[in-house]
Design a protein around this motif. Sequence first.
Motif, PDB file in Angstrom:
ATOM      1  N   THR A 267      16.192   2.484  28.266  1.00  0.00           N
ATOM      2  CA  THR A 267      16.593   3.834  28.688  1.00  0.00           C
ATOM      3  C   THR A 267      17.840   4.311  27.935  1.00  0.00           C
ATOM      4  O   THR A 267      17.977   5.497  27.626  1.00  0.00           O
TER       5      THR A 267
ATOM      6  N   ARG B  69      18.103  11.902  33.185  1.00  0.00           N
ATOM      7  CA  ARG B  69      18.055  10.550  33.752  1.00  0.00           C
ATOM      8  C   ARG B  69      16.634  10.164  34.193  1.00  0.00           C
ATOM      9  O   ARG B  69      16.129   9.108  33.836  1.00  0.00           O
ATOM     10  N   ARG B  70      16.003  11.071  34.962  1.00  0.00           N
ATOM     11  CA  ARG B  70      14.694  10.723  35.520  1.00  0.00           C
ATOM     12  C   ARG B  70      13.624  10.618  34.418  1.00  0.00           C
ATOM     13  O   ARG B  70      12.845   9.672  34.384  1.00  0.00           O
ATOM     14  N   GLU B  71      13.637  11.604  33.494  1.00  0.00           N
ATOM     15  CA  GLU B  71      12.646  11.599  32.418  1.00  0.00           C
ATOM     16  C   GLU B  71      12.825  10.366  31.536  1.00  0.00           C
ATOM     17  O   GLU B  71      11.854   9.756  31.091  1.00  0.00           O
TER      18      GLU B  71
ATOM     19  N   ALA C  87      14.069   7.423  32.351  1.00  0.00           N
ATOM     20  CA  ALA C  87      13.588   6.218  33.041  1.00  0.00           C
ATOM     21  C   ALA C  87      12.056   6.183  33.039  1.00  0.00           C
ATOM     22  O   ALA C  87      11.444   5.132  32.846  1.00  0.00           O
ATOM     23  N   GLU C  88      11.471   7.358  33.197  1.00  0.00           N
ATOM     24  CA  GLU C  88      10.005   7.440  33.203  1.00  0.00           C
ATOM     25  C   GLU C  88       9.439   7.038  31.846  1.00  0.00           C
ATOM     26  O   GLU C  88       8.518   6.224  31.743  1.00  0.00           O
ATOM     27  N   ARG C  89      10.006   7.613  30.782  1.00  0.00           N
ATOM     28  CA  ARG C  89       9.538   7.280  29.426  1.00  0.00           C
ATOM     29  C   ARG C  89       9.738   5.794  29.159  1.00  0.00           C
ATOM     30  O   ARG C  89       8.871   5.127  28.599  1.00  0.00           O
TER      31      ARG C  89
ATOM     32  N   ARG D 273       9.832   3.333  31.252  1.00  0.00           N
ATOM     33  CA  ARG D 273       8.837   2.520  31.985  1.00  0.00           C
ATOM     34  C   ARG D 273       7.481   2.554  31.296  1.00  0.00           C
ATOM     35  O   ARG D 273       6.793   1.537  31.201  1.00  0.00           O
ATOM     36  N   GLN D 274       7.122   3.730  30.784  1.00  0.00           N
ATOM     37  CA  GLN D 274       5.833   3.830  30.078  1.00  0.00           C
ATOM     38  C   GLN D 274       5.804   2.905  28.861  1.00  0.00           C
ATOM     39  O   GLN D 274       4.841   2.179  28.635  1.00  0.00           O
TER      40      GLN D 274
ATOM     41  N   ASP E 184       5.684  -0.689  29.678  1.00  0.00           N
ATOM     42  CA  ASP E 184       4.322  -1.041  30.074  1.00  0.00           C
ATOM     43  C   ASP E 184       3.462  -1.252  28.820  1.00  0.00           C
ATOM     44  O   ASP E 184       2.703  -2.217  28.722  1.00  0.00           O
TER      45      ASP E 184
ATOM     46  N   THR F  84       6.240  -4.922  31.778  1.00  0.00           N
ATOM     47  CA  THR F  84       6.532  -4.358  33.110  1.00  0.00           C
ATOM     48  C   THR F  84       7.038  -5.414  34.100  1.00  0.00           C
ATOM     49  O   THR F  84       8.024  -5.170  34.811  1.00  0.00           O
TER      50      THR F  84
END
Length: 286
Positions: free
Chosen positions: A130, A141-143, A145-147, A149-150, A153, A158
């Motif tokens: 991140t 911040r949220r975007e 963390a989302e990217r 995690r993707q 994965d 993960t």
Amino acid sequence: MTLSETSVRAVPPEPETADWSGPAMAAPALPDPLLRISGVSLEYRTPARVVRATHRINLDVYEADRFVLLGPSGCGKSTLLKAVAGFIPPVEGDITLDGVPVRGPGPDRIVVFQEFDQLPPWKTVLQNVTFPLRASRRLGRREAAERARQVIDTVGLTPFADSYPHQLSGGMKQRVAIARALAMQPRVLLMDEPFAALDALTRRRMQEELLALWEEVRFTLLFVTHSIEEALVVGNRVALLSPHPGRVRSEINSHAFDLTSLGSRDFQAAALRLHERLFEADGSAA
Ligand SMILES: Nc1ncnc2c1ncn2[C@@H]1O[C@H](COP(=O)(O)OP(=O)(O)OP(=O)(O)O)[C@@H](O)[C@H]1O
């Protein structure tokens, strides 16, 4: 035309271009290259003298290529990589990415450093991936963390998102380092002798990891090595540079080879031919 004067432009191969990939087939129409290196000469200027590192290099790298620069020590491989990264401007010629001239460093070209252990040890895998997204202010911040995690994965980590680097194997750390880069969605990943300092077994495992990851993600890779074996295993295309100053001596298609090919007759023949080419013409050692 001598070999050292050969100008190389991907497939269809020029007469000097070797292809160990199997029976010849009609060349399909090529898309535009992602990365084009046209007549690029690079120099270092010191108060005492000018050192020409590469001389009129022509190379085309296509999307999802694993393109290897192979050559003896001092032939300018790292310098060329730095020029693609945007740290050194050519004294002649052009480097373009998606048709746009490279004028400096940018997030579309990311260098994955040799020392995977440089991952900040106090950050978890998720925080490590991140961090560059947040630091470059590309995402909130949220975007971010989302990217992250993707991408974690995608590289199969993960279950280790909350682990710290010291809890991971070398190969997994490499995956994190590459995930950090991929999260930035670069057009090209640049790797300069990333496995040079490793013992033979670890090096092989890292090559395996890199190839497995490429199978999943199909990123475009520009990879520097002076190991013939590594070039044939890691690359689908290999440009062989002559000794100082580096010129493109020849280019081969090597996509037929991977780590399972190592002992095969074809692999050994290809390695031998590359070896001969490295030593021919001027007799200098690789
Ligand atoms: N900062 C510098 N100042 C002056 N000359 C330099 C500098 N960096 C590299 N060179 C010279 O430029 C040439 C190319 O160096 P470069 O490091 O690109 O070669 P290389 O093929 O990557 O070598 P190696 O495989 O040993 O890393 C060499 O002759 C080197 O001495």
